[in-house]
Design an enzyme around this catalytic site. Structure first.
Site, PDB file in Angstrom:
ATOM      1  CE1 TYR A  32       1.097  -0.258   4.420  1.00  0.00           C
ATOM      2  CE2 TYR A  32       0.107   1.913   4.337  1.00  0.00           C
ATOM      3  CZ  TYR A  32       0.898   0.975   4.982  1.00  0.00           C
ATOM      4  OH  TYR A  32       1.495   1.294   6.176  1.00  0.00           O
ATOM      5  CE  LYS A 146       3.218   3.433   3.210  1.00  0.00           C
ATOM      6  NZ  LYS A 146       3.356   3.483   4.659  1.00  0.00           N
ATOM      7  CD  GLU A 178      10.193   1.944  10.195  1.00  0.00           C
ATOM      8  OE1 GLU A 178       9.928   2.917   9.458  1.00  0.00           O
ATOM      9  OE2 GLU A 178       9.994   0.765   9.854  1.00  0.00           O
ATOM     10  CG  LEU A 202       8.258   2.660   4.636  1.00  0.00           C
ATOM     11  CD1 LEU A 202       7.900   1.396   3.873  1.00  0.00           C
ATOM     12  CD2 LEU A 202       7.017   3.470   4.941  1.00  0.00           C
TER      13      LEU A 202
END
Ligand code: PDD
Length: 285
Positions: A32, A146, A178, A202
């Site tokens: 996505y 993702k 992250e 990401l």
């Protein structure tokens, strides 16, 4: 009721249905993007579509559309949306098939595009910063994809909600990776620092924007692994994402970060980011 795109059709959200045999539903077998749209202009569209391609390559699913076709579909969804600013969510799954882990022989991917209201962070969260907690990063080793398989991120993000906080900062083998749904920056000795891109995080589009603005604005900055001790000693900690833009983390695990208020570098970056956004809205970004 927003108009959405599903497999070749534009239709009201309530009329959009997929098969219960869709592999997105059964296996989380899909990828996505979330693309911010300001004044009906998609922010960094090419970069989002490039990352979508990388995610599709990562799960070995052919891209159903060219970049031009994606731009056309997203453009139409944005045109039909009720408000000028949107967070356009799009997802591609490996489509319906018998419940077998291995890929189906003929793949008919499911493509869904949904315009979501984009609410910028509240003036209070910009002025005061947000509280965060830390947790061990227990996700897989391909966090650069993702993927819609977000259960670990969901649990890690809920961990912060349970603690009355806005984000969970993830530590793997003693290093910052992250946030559960964001990238993280720190300021150490006056220098803005971010973990390098790897399979363990990401590659955020906002992360790239912030590093570009740091370069343009003459902020001392570098990209290097950040240890847990450095995170806890940082004068400033920021999070970035397409929906949260850039926010200061002012409390970490109940301890103040630096002086417990958004720091001077954050205030400069926040204003540079807002200027850049306005430039994009005028069509010059
Ligand atoms: N998430 N890291 C993770 C795990 C994320 O889920 C996100 C964004 C980011 C920031 O990426 P970007 O700057 O490209 O938005 C980093 C989106 C917003 C979401 O899942 O809703």
């Amino acid at each position: 009721m927003p108009t959405v795109y599903l497999n070749g059709q534009f239709l009201p959200l309530e009329e959009a249905h997929i098969s219960v045999m869709d592999r997105g539903f059964l296996f989380g077998d899909g990828v996505y993007e979330v693309i911010p749209v300001y004044s009906r202009r998609a922010f960094r569209l090419r970069e989002h579509l490039d990352r979508l391609q990388t995610s599709l390559d990562g799960i070995r699913l052919e891209n159903p559309y060219s970049a031009e076709e994606w731009a056309g579909l997203i453009g139409r969804i944005v045109e039909l949306a009720e408000t000028e600013d949107q967070g356009v969510y799009l997802q591609v799954t490996r489509g319906p098939g018998p419940r077998d882990h291995a890929f189906p022989k003929a793949v008919l991917p499911t493509v869904f595009i949904l315009p979501m209201p984009l609410t910028p962070p509240s003036p209070k969260s910009v002025a005061r910063g947000i509280a965060a907690v830390t947790a061990q990063d227990n996700r897989w080793l391909r966090c650069d994809i993702k993927s819609t398989s977000l259960l670990p991120n969901v649990l890690l993000r809920q961990h912060s909600v349970d603690a009355g906080c806005a984000e969970t900062l993830l530590l793997r083998d003693g290093y910052l990776s992250e946030g559960a749904a964001s990238n993280i920056f720190v300021v150490l000795d006056g220098c803005l620092q971010a973990p390098p891109k790897s399979h363990l995080m990401l590659p955020g589009i906002t992360y790239d924007v912030v590093l570009e603005l740091a370069q343009q604005g003459g902020f001392p900055h570098c990209v290097r692994p950040i240890s847990e001790a450095e995170l806890r000693a940082a004068a400033e900690v920021w999070l970035t994402s397409s929906t949260k833009e850039v926010l200061a983390v002012t409390t970490l695990d109940g301890q103040p970060v630096g002086g417990g208020r958004p720091g001077p570098l954050f205030r400069r970056m926040h204003s540079a980011y807002q200027d850049y956004k306005h430039k994009v809205m005028r069509g010059n970004g």
